[in-house]
Design a protein around this motif. Sequence first.
Motif, PDB file in Angstrom:
ATOM      1  N   PRO A 233       0.800  -1.223   0.000  1.00  0.00           N
ATOM      2  CA  PRO A 233       0.000   0.000   0.000  1.00  0.00           C
ATOM      3  C   PRO A 233       0.835   1.275   0.000  1.00  0.00           C
ATOM      4  O   PRO A 233       0.462   2.271  -0.620  1.00  0.00           O
ATOM      5  CB  PRO A 233      -0.829  -0.132   1.281  1.00  0.00           C
ATOM      6  N   VAL A 234       1.969   1.253   0.683  1.00  0.00           N
ATOM      7  CA  VAL A 234       2.800   2.449   0.741  1.00  0.00           C
ATOM      8  C   VAL A 234       3.323   2.839  -0.634  1.00  0.00           C
ATOM      9  O   VAL A 234       3.550   4.036  -0.914  1.00  0.00           O
ATOM     10  CB  VAL A 234       3.964   2.261   1.743  1.00  0.00           C
ATOM     11  N   ASP A 235       3.505   1.873  -1.529  1.00  0.00           N
ATOM     12  CA  ASP A 235       3.978   2.194  -2.878  1.00  0.00           C
ATOM     13  C   ASP A 235       2.935   2.983  -3.653  1.00  0.00           C
ATOM     14  O   ASP A 235       3.266   3.897  -4.420  1.00  0.00           O
ATOM     15  CB  ASP A 235       4.337   0.909  -3.622  1.00  0.00           C
ATOM     16  N   VAL A 236       1.670   2.639  -3.458  1.00  0.00           N
ATOM     17  CA  VAL A 236       0.580   3.375  -4.104  1.00  0.00           C
ATOM     18  C   VAL A 236       0.457   4.761  -3.479  1.00  0.00           C
ATOM     19  O   VAL A 236       0.289   5.770  -4.176  1.00  0.00           O
ATOM     20  CB  VAL A 236      -0.743   2.600  -3.968  1.00  0.00           C
ATOM     21  N   ALA A 237       0.558   4.820  -2.155  1.00  0.00           N
ATOM     22  CA  ALA A 237       0.466   6.100  -1.462  1.00  0.00           C
ATOM     23  C   ALA A 237       1.603   7.040  -1.850  1.00  0.00           C
ATOM     24  O   ALA A 237       1.400   8.253  -2.005  1.00  0.00           O
ATOM     25  CB  ALA A 237       0.468   5.874   0.047  1.00  0.00           C
ATOM     26  N   ASN A 238       2.801   6.504  -2.016  1.00  0.00           N
ATOM     27  CA  ASN A 238       3.930   7.339  -2.422  1.00  0.00           C
ATOM     28  C   ASN A 238       3.683   7.977  -3.785  1.00  0.00           C
ATOM     29  O   ASN A 238       4.055   9.135  -4.027  1.00  0.00           O
ATOM     30  CB  ASN A 238       5.213   6.508  -2.464  1.00  0.00           C
ATOM     31  N   ALA A 239       3.046   7.218  -4.684  1.00  0.00           N
ATOM     32  CA  ALA A 239       2.725   7.761  -6.002  1.00  0.00           C
ATOM     33  C   ALA A 239       1.726   8.904  -5.879  1.00  0.00           C
ATOM     34  O   ALA A 239       1.850   9.933  -6.551  1.00  0.00           O
ATOM     35  CB  ALA A 239       2.170   6.656  -6.901  1.00  0.00           C
ATOM     36  N   ALA A 240       0.723   8.733  -5.007  1.00  0.00           N
ATOM     37  CA  ALA A 240      -0.282   9.777  -4.820  1.00  0.00           C
ATOM     38  C   ALA A 240       0.340  11.033  -4.219  1.00  0.00           C
ATOM     39  O   ALA A 240       0.034  12.162  -4.641  1.00  0.00           O
ATOM     40  CB  ALA A 240      -1.410   9.262  -3.936  1.00  0.00           C
ATOM     41  N   VAL A 241       1.220  10.870  -3.233  1.00  0.00           N
ATOM     42  CA  VAL A 241       1.887  12.019  -2.610  1.00  0.00           C
ATOM     43  C   VAL A 241       2.722  12.765  -3.645  1.00  0.00           C
ATOM     44  O   VAL A 241       2.704  14.010  -3.708  1.00  0.00           O
ATOM     45  CB  VAL A 241       2.749  11.571  -1.414  1.00  0.00           C
ATOM     46  N   PHE A 242       3.448  12.037  -4.462  1.00  0.00           N
ATOM     47  CA  PHE A 242       4.253  12.671  -5.511  1.00  0.00           C
ATOM     48  C   PHE A 242       3.378  13.486  -6.456  1.00  0.00           C
ATOM     49  O   PHE A 242       3.657  14.665  -6.732  1.00  0.00           O
ATOM     50  CB  PHE A 242       5.031  11.614  -6.290  1.00  0.00           C
ATOM     51  N   LEU A 243       2.294  12.885  -6.944  1.00  0.00           N
ATOM     52  CA  LEU A 243       1.438  13.581  -7.903  1.00  0.00           C
ATOM     53  C   LEU A 243       0.759  14.798  -7.291  1.00  0.00           C
ATOM     54  O   LEU A 243       0.421  15.753  -7.997  1.00  0.00           O
ATOM     55  CB  LEU A 243       0.387  12.620  -8.462  1.00  0.00           C
TER      56      LEU A 243
END
Length: 267
Positions: A233-243
């Motif tokens: 889940p953290v990998d998906v969240a990291n993408a959202a934070v970046f965007l």
Amino acid sequence: MPDLTGKVVLVTGAGSGTGRVHCERFADAGADVLALDRPEAVDDLHETAGRVRRRGGRCATGTADISSLAEVTSAVESGVTTLGRLDVIVANAGIHTPNRPAWTISTQEWQRNLDVNLTGVWHTVKAGVPHIGTEGGSVVIISSTNGLRGTTGTAPYTASKHAAVGLALTLGNELGPQSIRVNTVHPGAVATPMVRNPTTYKRLRPDLDNPTEADAIEVLTSRNLLPVPWVEPVDVANAAVFLASDQARYITGAQLVVDAGLTQKAT
């Protein structure tokens, strides 16, 4: 990590799973969080709020059936009143019905997938965008690799996730002049209960009477370019934070795939 200090992010499906991790990672980046989920998830929302606060962020919670525009609008308005502003929308809430051929799915199952995975995204954006200030902001829609391709037994889920991409692309054109960027994130299998459950194991290994997680991992790993069965889940969240951050300030209309190479594997 990107710096989102002073920003406020709305996250739907925030009570558990990837939604909770989104809230945690945005708090790690300095943001305050408006966490929304279903009324029956109120205890889970309290846990999410505690995790955000322990990371130094403020957290307002709200409950709403995402298929109800009135409920979503009321919850967003209340949360924005508490937190003072809104800068980022993460439309994360989604469902996946049991896998069956398209022609065997009930009308109710079909409609519920669209109500949550598509109409619910629209409700979230419709309720949230009017609160984003003149300096602009970001909308991140969590889609799926099934929003980029088709797979058997997933007709309502795949249709809704493809449609969410079309919605995002349209929103990007409409909101660009307001300096609001709109992008989608496309996870493959994620290590959440949506994947890690006996029903999924049986679907992946129909040749076994009582398949285990280890049996399912063999299949999932074989599908990816990287030697892992799923992303976290953290990998998906990291993408959202970046965007959502200024590091992606000129990225809009993009589909960011986080799938360990699932969609790129040739065989």
